[in-house]
Motif scaffolding. Structure first.
Motif, mmCIF file in Angstrom:
data_model
loop_
_atom_site.group_PDB
_atom_site.id
_atom_site.type_symbol
_atom_site.label_atom_id
_atom_site.label_comp_id
_atom_site.label_asym_id
_atom_site.label_seq_id
_atom_site.Cartn_x
_atom_site.Cartn_y
_atom_site.Cartn_z
ATOM 1 N N LYS A 278 4.866 -6.555 -4.155
ATOM 2 C CA LYS A 278 5.293 -7.954 -4.253
ATOM 3 C C LYS A 278 4.894 -8.739 -3.006
ATOM 4 C CE LYS A 278 9.107 -7.042 -7.411
ATOM 5 N NZ LYS A 278 10.557 -7.166 -7.663
ATOM 6 N N THR A 279 3.604 -8.707 -2.748
ATOM 7 C CA THR A 279 3.048 -9.494 -1.658
ATOM 8 C C THR A 279 1.782 -10.156 -2.170
ATOM 9 O OG1 THR A 279 1.766 -7.606 -0.855
ATOM 10 C CG2 THR A 279 3.947 -7.941 0.107
ATOM 11 N N TRP A 280 1.254 -11.076 -1.397
ATOM 12 C CA TRP A 280 0.063 -11.813 -1.797
ATOM 13 C C TRP A 280 -0.948 -11.762 -0.668
ATOM 14 C CZ3 TRP A 280 -0.282 -13.726 -6.680
ATOM 15 C CH2 TRP A 280 0.926 -13.776 -7.403
ATOM 16 N N GLY A 281 -2.195 -11.590 -1.041
ATOM 17 C CA GLY A 281 -3.267 -11.580 -0.069
ATOM 18 C C GLY A 281 -3.634 -12.992 0.365
ATOM 19 N N GLU A 285 -3.941 -13.269 -4.239
ATOM 20 C CA GLU A 285 -4.223 -12.335 -5.306
ATOM 21 C C GLU A 285 -3.196 -11.202 -5.260
ATOM 22 O OE1 GLU A 285 -8.184 -11.150 -4.491
ATOM 23 O OE2 GLU A 285 -9.093 -12.889 -5.469
ATOM 24 N N ALA A 286 -2.927 -10.634 -6.423
ATOM 25 C CA ALA A 286 -1.978 -9.531 -6.479
ATOM 26 C C ALA A 286 -2.505 -8.339 -5.682
ATOM 27 C CB ALA A 286 -1.754 -9.122 -7.929
ATOM 28 N N VAL A 287 -1.616 -7.623 -5.018
ATOM 29 C CA VAL A 287 -1.987 -6.462 -4.214
ATOM 30 C C VAL A 287 -1.379 -5.223 -4.854
ATOM 31 C CG1 VAL A 287 -1.811 -5.365 -1.949
ATOM 32 C CG2 VAL A 287 -2.107 -7.852 -2.123
ATOM 33 N N TYR A 288 -2.185 -4.190 -5.000
ATOM 34 C CA TYR A 288 -1.711 -2.954 -5.612
ATOM 35 C C TYR A 288 -1.797 -1.810 -4.608
ATOM 36 C CZ TYR A 288 -2.053 -5.312 -10.127
ATOM 37 O OH TYR A 288 -1.890 -6.189 -11.175
ATOM 38 N N ARG A 335 -9.837 4.264 -11.397
ATOM 39 C CA ARG A 335 -10.034 2.979 -10.727
ATOM 40 C C ARG A 335 -9.350 3.001 -9.372
ATOM 41 N NH1 ARG A 335 -9.360 -2.657 -14.092
ATOM 42 N NH2 ARG A 335 -10.569 -4.006 -12.696
ATOM 43 N N VAL A 336 -10.021 2.470 -8.346
ATOM 44 C CA VAL A 336 -9.490 2.539 -6.984
ATOM 45 C C VAL A 336 -9.093 1.175 -6.432
ATOM 46 C CG1 VAL A 336 -10.792 4.630 -6.478
ATOM 47 C CG2 VAL A 336 -11.807 2.394 -5.963
ATOM 48 N N ASN A 337 -9.455 0.094 -7.109
ATOM 49 C CA ASN A 337 -8.996 -1.242 -6.729
ATOM 50 C C ASN A 337 -9.062 -2.142 -7.955
ATOM 51 O OD1 ASN A 337 -11.545 -2.917 -6.762
ATOM 52 N ND2 ASN A 337 -12.169 -1.412 -5.219
ATOM 53 N N PRO A 338 -8.383 -3.297 -7.922
ATOM 54 C CA PRO A 338 -8.264 -4.118 -9.129
ATOM 55 C C PRO A 338 -9.448 -5.049 -9.391
ATOM 56 C CG PRO A 338 -6.933 -5.066 -7.386
ATOM 57 C CD PRO A 338 -7.504 -3.797 -6.840
ATOM 58 N N THR A 339 -10.502 -4.980 -8.574
ATOM 59 C CA THR A 339 -11.650 -5.847 -8.809
ATOM 60 C C THR A 339 -12.473 -5.324 -9.981
ATOM 61 O OG1 THR A 339 -13.229 -4.662 -7.407
ATOM 62 C CG2 THR A 339 -11.726 -6.230 -6.324
#
Length: 456
Positions: A278-281, A285-288, A335-339
């Protein structure tokens, strides 16, 4: 007058020729539909499992013969081709892609010996699980049956399910899905784990949804006696909740049941997954947070053990695939990141051994290998007497469901340290036989277990 008659005759002749051309092209097209190889629609978030009919299972156990089984391929999110106008398959005209969720009546089987895809014939008048993705399933009774739990009918988590179904073979070379209703059912979920040990089916974690609080992540574990899946009426059987995971909840993990080295029972090996922070870059953008830790759940003790890594372990990931090969847990891709960049996915193979407690990274080997992907179907299987890891489908990045979901089928052979391609990606309308058509439109082909697989 003769000129006019000749011109009229010429026009009539031309019309006849054009009509014959259309008829001939339709005949050729029908022949092509019936005789050409048939492939399942391309998709991600599917399940694949090696199954065999009870009679073949008993015969193989008795004779000790090689056990190369058909691998069943079903469910998930992908696309079908829809007719839009004048058909010209050779130029790719007259068709458009439609994103869809696949129901379990769309159940395919791949024969590793002949390398042919066949559409599974279900018992007439029987129902099947609704179209969905992010569901999970596991085989039981010596891989003669399969149990499916949950999944999601929508893009977001508001369409999560908690129904349970059994897939099994029937007489005459057919098969059926059968819904199983029990008591004290776990909450609906997707991106969870469904596995089976010798006595119970187990469901763990995933993501659920509540109309008031929205989506939320689970870390609960539930078990149900396998006997509930074998009887006609299971309403007297109850799910039992076990110990929660002693860690932050995550979804997109995989779980594999493994035998304990001392032979005293089984454990569930849980690997990977991600959670939303629950943080923002900087760009809002959502951070996972992605995980690569390993937990073992001991069924007999009803407790979890967190295994610390010695530094050699797979990269953190989610929506990968995992399966048991021998008594090791094999992990592929993810998958290793949400991009949606190419480096957001993997194509590596790792295994974890209960005997040594160590991870091993396996070589890619010579020759071709599957492209990096997430949400593939993964299963243990045997090919020509050698144990291997089968993978099929998934999504390759950069891309999208319409552009880069696939239907290829590979097997990794650990003893040889190499991949073998059994069926390449075939996603065109001429390959998938126009899958918005009814199953029985085209001629049937013999199924490897004695039934008929309806070619489409």
């Amino acid at each position: 007058a003769m000129v006019r008659r000749s011109g009229t005759a010429g026009l009539v002749g031309l019309a006849v020729i054009l009509l014959l051309g259309l008829v001939i092209s339709e005949v050729v097209l029908r022949v092509r539909r019936e005789d050409a190889p048939v492939f399942p629609p391309c998709r991600k978030s599917l399940e694949i499992h090696a199954l065999r009919p009870p009679g073949e299972a008993a015969a193989a156990n008795e004779s000790g013969a090689s056990d190369t089984r058909s691998v069943f391929f079903f469910g998930g999110k992908g696309f079908v081709w829809q007719r839009t106008g004048h058909l010209d398959v050779s130029k790719g005209k007259g068709w458009k892609k439609k994103v869809t969720y696949f129901g379990m009546e769309d159940m395919w089987q791949f024969d590793p010996t002949t390398k042919i895809w066949l559409d599974t014939t279900l018992e007439p008048g029987t129902s099947a699980p609704s179209p969905r993705w992010k569901f999970t399933a596991a085989t039981f009774d010596e891989d003669t049956r399969l149990v499916l739990f949950g999944g999601c009918e929508t893009l977001e988590a508001n369409g999560v399910l908690n129904d349970m179904w059994v897939f099994e073979f029937t007489s005459g070379g057919r098969a059926q899905w059968r819904q199983v209703t029990t008591e004290n059912i776990p909450p609906p979920r997707r991106g969870h784990v469904t596995e089976v040990n010798k006595t119970h089916v187990v469901v763990f974690g995933g993501k659920s949804f509540d109309p008031k609080r929205g989506p939320y992540v689970l870390k609960d574990l539930w078990t149900l006696p396998l006997e509930a899946l074998r009887v006609g009426d299971a309403t007297g059987f109850r799910w039992t909740r076990g110990a929660d995971l002693p860690a932050i909840p995550r979804w997109g993990s995989t779980g594999v049941v493994l035998r304990k080295p001392d032979g005293t029972g089984d454990v569930l090996g849980l690997f990977g997954g991600r959670r939303y922070k629950k943080t923002w870059g900087y760009r809002r953008e959502a951070v996972y947070k992605y995980y690569n830790d390993l937990f073992l759940y001991d069924f007999a003790m009803d407790n979890w053990t967190h295994l610390e890594s010695d530094g050699t372990s797979p990269q953190a990931r989610d929506h990968h695939g995992a399966a048991r090969v021998g008594n090791d847990m094999y992990v592929f891709g993810g998958r290793v990141n949400p991009t949606r960049a190419a480096d957001a996915t993997l194509a590596d193979v790792w295994s974890w051994s209960p005997e040594t407690g160590l991870w091993t990274e396996h070589p890619r080997g010579p020759g071709d290998a599957p492209a990096p992907r997430f949400m593939p179907g993964v299963a243990g299987m045997e090919l020509d007497g050698e144990r291997g890891l089968a993978i099929a489908g998934g999504e390759i990045l950069p891309g999208s469901t319409k552009l880069t979901t696939v239907n290829d089928f590979w097997v990794y052979l650990p003893a040889e340290g190499r991949w073998e391609l059994l069926s390449g990606t075939q996603c065109g309308p001429q390959d998938t036989m126009y899958t918005d058509r009814p199953h029985d439109m085209f001629a049937a082909s013999p199924a490897p277990w004695g039934g008929a697989g309806g070619g489409r």
